[in-house]
Design a protein around this motif. Structure first.
Motif, PDB file in Angstrom:
ATOM      1  N   THR A   4      14.518  36.602 -19.776  1.00  0.00           N
ATOM      2  CA  THR A   4      15.375  37.593 -20.426  1.00  0.00           C
ATOM      3  C   THR A   4      16.818  37.313 -20.014  1.00  0.00           C
ATOM      4  N   ARG A   5      17.739  38.104 -20.510  1.00  0.00           N
ATOM      5  CA  ARG A   5      19.137  37.920 -20.096  1.00  0.00           C
ATOM      6  C   ARG A   5      19.304  38.112 -18.592  1.00  0.00           C
ATOM      7  N   GLN A   6      18.522  39.017 -18.019  1.00  0.00           N
ATOM      8  CA  GLN A   6      18.635  39.293 -16.588  1.00  0.00           C
ATOM      9  C   GLN A   6      17.936  38.232 -15.738  1.00  0.00           C
ATOM     10  N   THR A   7      16.848  37.649 -16.235  1.00  0.00           N
ATOM     11  CA  THR A   7      16.080  36.715 -15.415  1.00  0.00           C
ATOM     12  C   THR A   7      16.494  35.260 -15.582  1.00  0.00           C
ATOM     13  N   GLY A  10      18.238  33.841 -12.442  1.00  0.00           N
ATOM     14  CA  GLY A  10      17.652  34.072 -11.121  1.00  0.00           C
ATOM     15  C   GLY A  10      16.187  33.712 -11.085  1.00  0.00           C
ATOM     16  N   ARG A  11      15.520  34.198 -10.055  1.00  0.00           N
ATOM     17  CA  ARG A  11      14.104  33.902  -9.890  1.00  0.00           C
ATOM     18  C   ARG A  11      13.219  35.130 -10.019  1.00  0.00           C
ATOM     19  N   SER A  12      13.818  36.264 -10.312  1.00  0.00           N
ATOM     20  CA  SER A  12      13.020  37.484 -10.404  1.00  0.00           C
ATOM     21  C   SER A  12      12.283  37.540 -11.743  1.00  0.00           C
ATOM     22  N   TYR A  18      10.447  46.048 -19.522  1.00  0.00           N
ATOM     23  CA  TYR A  18      10.739  45.118 -20.612  1.00  0.00           C
ATOM     24  C   TYR A  18       9.442  44.562 -21.209  1.00  0.00           C
ATOM     25  N   VAL A  19       8.500  44.219 -20.348  1.00  0.00           N
ATOM     26  CA  VAL A  19       7.286  43.530 -20.784  1.00  0.00           C
ATOM     27  C   VAL A  19       6.236  44.483 -21.358  1.00  0.00           C
TER      28      VAL A  19
END
Length: 77
Positions: A4-7, A10-12, A18-19
């Motif tokens: 996603t835009r947030q992930t 990064g590695r989270s 969201y899912v």
């Protein structure tokens, strides 16, 4: 892994919020799908390698093999 835009930077993992709506149609919560996937990885690949790859503690992956015995990995007696 769902990106996603947030992930993406990064590695989270993607958040459950969201899912969950995406998975509602199949009837399985994200936790069940994650556990099933980890179980498959741990039972086909070395649990320590899976832990290192996913950034987990090696003891955490052992929880997924504690209740599963693969007869193909046992020596014939």
């Amino acid at each position: 892994m769902i990106v996603t835009r947030q992930t993406k930077s990064g590695r989270s993992p993607a958040s459950t919020a969201y899912v969950s709506p995406i998975l509602d149609a199949c009837g399985f919560p994200p936790h069940t799908i994650r556990c099933t996937r980890l179980l498959a990885l741990v039972n086909t690949i070395d649990p320590e390698l899976v832990a290192a790859t996913l950034g987990m503690d090696p003891e955490a992956t052992m929880l997924y093999v504690a209740d599963h015995l693969d007869p193909g990995r046992l020596p014939y007696a």
